[in-house]
Design a protein around this motif. Sequence first.
Motif, PDB file in Angstrom:
ATOM      1  N   CYS A  69     -86.236 -43.785   8.529  1.00  0.00           N
ATOM      2  CA  CYS A  69     -86.218 -43.828   9.996  1.00  0.00           C
ATOM      3  C   CYS A  69     -87.499 -43.264  10.592  1.00  0.00           C
ATOM      4  O   CYS A  69     -87.921 -43.669  11.669  1.00  0.00           O
ATOM      5  CB  CYS A  69     -85.008 -43.075  10.534  1.00  0.00           C
ATOM      6  N   ASN A  74     -92.329 -37.708  12.541  1.00  0.00           N
ATOM      7  CA  ASN A  74     -92.546 -37.377  13.941  1.00  0.00           C
ATOM      8  C   ASN A  74     -92.387 -35.897  14.238  1.00  0.00           C
ATOM      9  O   ASN A  74     -93.058 -35.378  15.129  1.00  0.00           O
ATOM     10  CB  ASN A  74     -91.590 -38.178  14.825  1.00  0.00           C
TER      11      ASN A  74
ATOM     12  N   GLY B  12     -82.097 -43.249  11.741  1.00  0.00           N
ATOM     13  CA  GLY B  12     -82.456 -42.519  12.951  1.00  0.00           C
ATOM     14  C   GLY B  12     -81.269 -42.017  13.740  1.00  0.00           C
ATOM     15  O   GLY B  12     -81.451 -41.326  14.728  1.00  0.00           O
ATOM     16  N   CYS B  13     -80.040 -42.358  13.319  1.00  0.00           N
ATOM     17  CA  CYS B  13     -78.856 -41.890  14.039  1.00  0.00           C
ATOM     18  C   CYS B  13     -78.645 -40.407  13.764  1.00  0.00           C
ATOM     19  O   CYS B  13     -78.606 -39.987  12.609  1.00  0.00           O
ATOM     20  CB  CYS B  13     -77.627 -42.668  13.585  1.00  0.00           C
ATOM     21  N   LYS B  17     -76.463 -35.562  11.007  1.00  0.00           N
ATOM     22  CA  LYS B  17     -77.069 -34.230  11.139  1.00  0.00           C
ATOM     23  C   LYS B  17     -76.213 -33.328  12.025  1.00  0.00           C
ATOM     24  O   LYS B  17     -76.022 -32.148  11.737  1.00  0.00           O
ATOM     25  CB  LYS B  17     -78.468 -34.370  11.742  1.00  0.00           C
ATOM     26  N   ILE B 170     -79.335 -32.348  20.220  1.00  0.00           N
ATOM     27  CA  ILE B 170     -79.684 -32.371  18.795  1.00  0.00           C
ATOM     28  C   ILE B 170     -81.091 -31.823  18.568  1.00  0.00           C
ATOM     29  O   ILE B 170     -81.416 -31.328  17.502  1.00  0.00           O
ATOM     30  CB  ILE B 170     -79.521 -33.805  18.234  1.00  0.00           C
ATOM     31  N   ALA B 171     -81.961 -31.856  19.602  1.00  0.00           N
ATOM     32  CA  ALA B 171     -83.324 -31.359  19.440  1.00  0.00           C
ATOM     33  C   ALA B 171     -83.356 -29.828  19.386  1.00  0.00           C
ATOM     34  O   ALA B 171     -84.344 -29.251  18.935  1.00  0.00           O
ATOM     35  CB  ALA B 171     -84.204 -31.854  20.573  1.00  0.00           C
ATOM     36  N   LEU B 173     -81.337 -27.415  17.646  1.00  0.00           N
ATOM     37  CA  LEU B 173     -80.264 -27.232  16.662  1.00  0.00           C
ATOM     38  C   LEU B 173     -79.747 -25.802  16.638  1.00  0.00           C
ATOM     39  O   LEU B 173     -78.556 -25.575  16.495  1.00  0.00           O
ATOM     40  CB  LEU B 173     -80.774 -27.618  15.275  1.00  0.00           C
ATOM     41  N   ASP B 205     -87.687 -46.535  19.142  1.00  0.00           N
ATOM     42  CA  ASP B 205     -87.997 -46.514  17.716  1.00  0.00           C
ATOM     43  C   ASP B 205     -87.171 -45.432  17.015  1.00  0.00           C
ATOM     44  O   ASP B 205     -86.998 -44.329  17.543  1.00  0.00           O
ATOM     45  CB  ASP B 205     -89.490 -46.251  17.537  1.00  0.00           C
ATOM     46  N   ALA B 206     -86.663 -45.734  15.813  1.00  0.00           N
ATOM     47  CA  ALA B 206     -85.756 -44.832  15.110  1.00  0.00           C
ATOM     48  C   ALA B 206     -86.370 -43.468  14.844  1.00  0.00           C
ATOM     49  O   ALA B 206     -85.664 -42.471  14.756  1.00  0.00           O
ATOM     50  CB  ALA B 206     -85.314 -45.471  13.795  1.00  0.00           C
ATOM     51  N   GLY B 207     -87.701 -43.407  14.732  1.00  0.00           N
ATOM     52  CA  GLY B 207     -88.342 -42.128  14.426  1.00  0.00           C
ATOM     53  C   GLY B 207     -88.421 -41.172  15.600  1.00  0.00           C
ATOM     54  O   GLY B 207     -88.772 -40.000  15.427  1.00  0.00           O
ATOM     55  N   LEU B 208     -88.095 -41.654  16.810  1.00  0.00           N
ATOM     56  CA  LEU B 208     -88.276 -40.830  18.013  1.00  0.00           C
ATOM     57  C   LEU B 208     -87.008 -40.106  18.448  1.00  0.00           C
ATOM     58  O   LEU B 208     -86.970 -39.528  19.532  1.00  0.00           O
ATOM     59  CB  LEU B 208     -88.781 -41.703  19.172  1.00  0.00           C
ATOM     60  N   THR B 209     -85.962 -40.125  17.609  1.00  0.00           N
ATOM     61  CA  THR B 209     -84.673 -39.544  18.003  1.00  0.00           C
ATOM     62  C   THR B 209     -84.805 -38.129  18.558  1.00  0.00           C
ATOM     63  O   THR B 209     -84.295 -37.820  19.635  1.00  0.00           O
ATOM     64  CB  THR B 209     -83.741 -39.530  16.778  1.00  0.00           C
ATOM     65  N   VAL B 210     -85.518 -37.269  17.810  1.00  0.00           N
ATOM     66  CA  VAL B 210     -85.608 -35.864  18.213  1.00  0.00           C
ATOM     67  C   VAL B 210     -86.462 -35.727  19.471  1.00  0.00           C
ATOM     68  O   VAL B 210     -86.141 -34.937  20.374  1.00  0.00           O
ATOM     69  CB  VAL B 210     -86.162 -35.016  17.049  1.00  0.00           C
ATOM     70  N   GLU B 211     -87.537 -36.521  19.581  1.00  0.00           N
ATOM     71  CA  GLU B 211     -88.410 -36.453  20.756  1.00  0.00           C
ATOM     72  C   GLU B 211     -87.637 -36.852  22.020  1.00  0.00           C
ATOM     73  O   GLU B 211     -87.786 -36.225  23.068  1.00  0.00           O
ATOM     74  CB  GLU B 211     -89.621 -37.381  20.585  1.00  0.00           C
TER      75      GLU B 211
END
Lengths: 87, 288
Positions: A69, A74, B12-13, B17, B170-171, B173, B205-211
């Motif tokens: 992912c 990132n 990315g879900c 977590k 989630i960002a 934790l 985009d899946a990589g931006l979940t936390v952002e």
Amino acid sequence: MSLLEYQYFPVTRPGKGAGGKTGLWRVYRPVVNYQKCVGCRACFMFCPENTILLWQDKVRVDYDYCKGCGVCANVCPVKAIEMVSEQ
Amino acid sequence: MMFLRGNAACPGCPIPKELDALLEVTGKKTVLVVPASCTSVILGDTQGGQPSTVPVIHSAFAAAPAIASGVAASLRMRGEEDATVVVWAGDGGTGDIGFASLSGAAERNENILYVCYDNEAYMNTGIQRSGLTPYGAWTTTTPSGKKEFKKPLPLIVAEHRVPYVATASIAYLNDYQSKVRKAKSIKGFRYIHLLSPCPPGWRFDAGLTVEIAKLAVETGVWPLYEIENGEFRLTSISKVLVDKSKRKPVEAYLRYQGRFSKMTPEEVKALQDYVDKMWEEIREMTKK
């Protein structure tokens, strides 16, 4: 004959890979650059899949189950994880 | 590791977590009650083994708080007072379909921990609008953007005078886990509302979940607070965001998400005004 022998109990037990080898879903592979990695473990903290494993003060990736992912790349503060195409 | 890898969640879900962080705090003596949602699919057993290391009850949409009440009563009769019963429901199962039984369980002050992971639409069935979808968001049933604002569910639950209500992201934790830890130590109905970005549904985009989750807090769209016995308190980074100059404009949050791409400048302004008004209300609540 005991009850257990003829009756089927649909009991599940915890196990890795409930969705199969999810590493096959991956389009981009995260590669850790150990020269840059400072061992802060931000990727370990935020990896949604728990596929980042602690290893010798740093981290390594479980490629069997990593879905690619890109969250680890990132959140890395020093950009030590690069996403490389699987081809 | 309390939640095992290789589950059926999308790349990315953040749900695996979030569950891992929750179970890390509540421990082995936990029962999960999961109504129909994305988590039902993730916890499903397709290849011989489920990812959860604790017992799970899959329930019907509107029944989860009632089932959890029964499980909690049965555990109390057995003398297992240290066990935690957790309802893990999505936003549709909490705010729309399951709201009646949620309200009933809150009113009875049942000894359960209710966690609503809010991905702001019915993502499991293909991104349909829910009561918790924000203003201006695209879904398959609101193709030109939703015209109504999000339901303020944590405040509605807090109006039931339950011992503990909190929002989390989630960002952040550590903030989330400390809230779960506090909730675990309290008897009675505890409610945690958790913002859970959904890459396919929110169109990023899946990589931006936390952002994205971080920007939701930094722009003030998602305030982090807890209400303990009626006492309102902002937590983590949200403490400084009461001051408007410290908050980022909402465009910073909307820009990365395809679901907000059709919003006109007037609609963005309406959302910004809504957020500012919400923070004025929060300022009033912190003064009490």
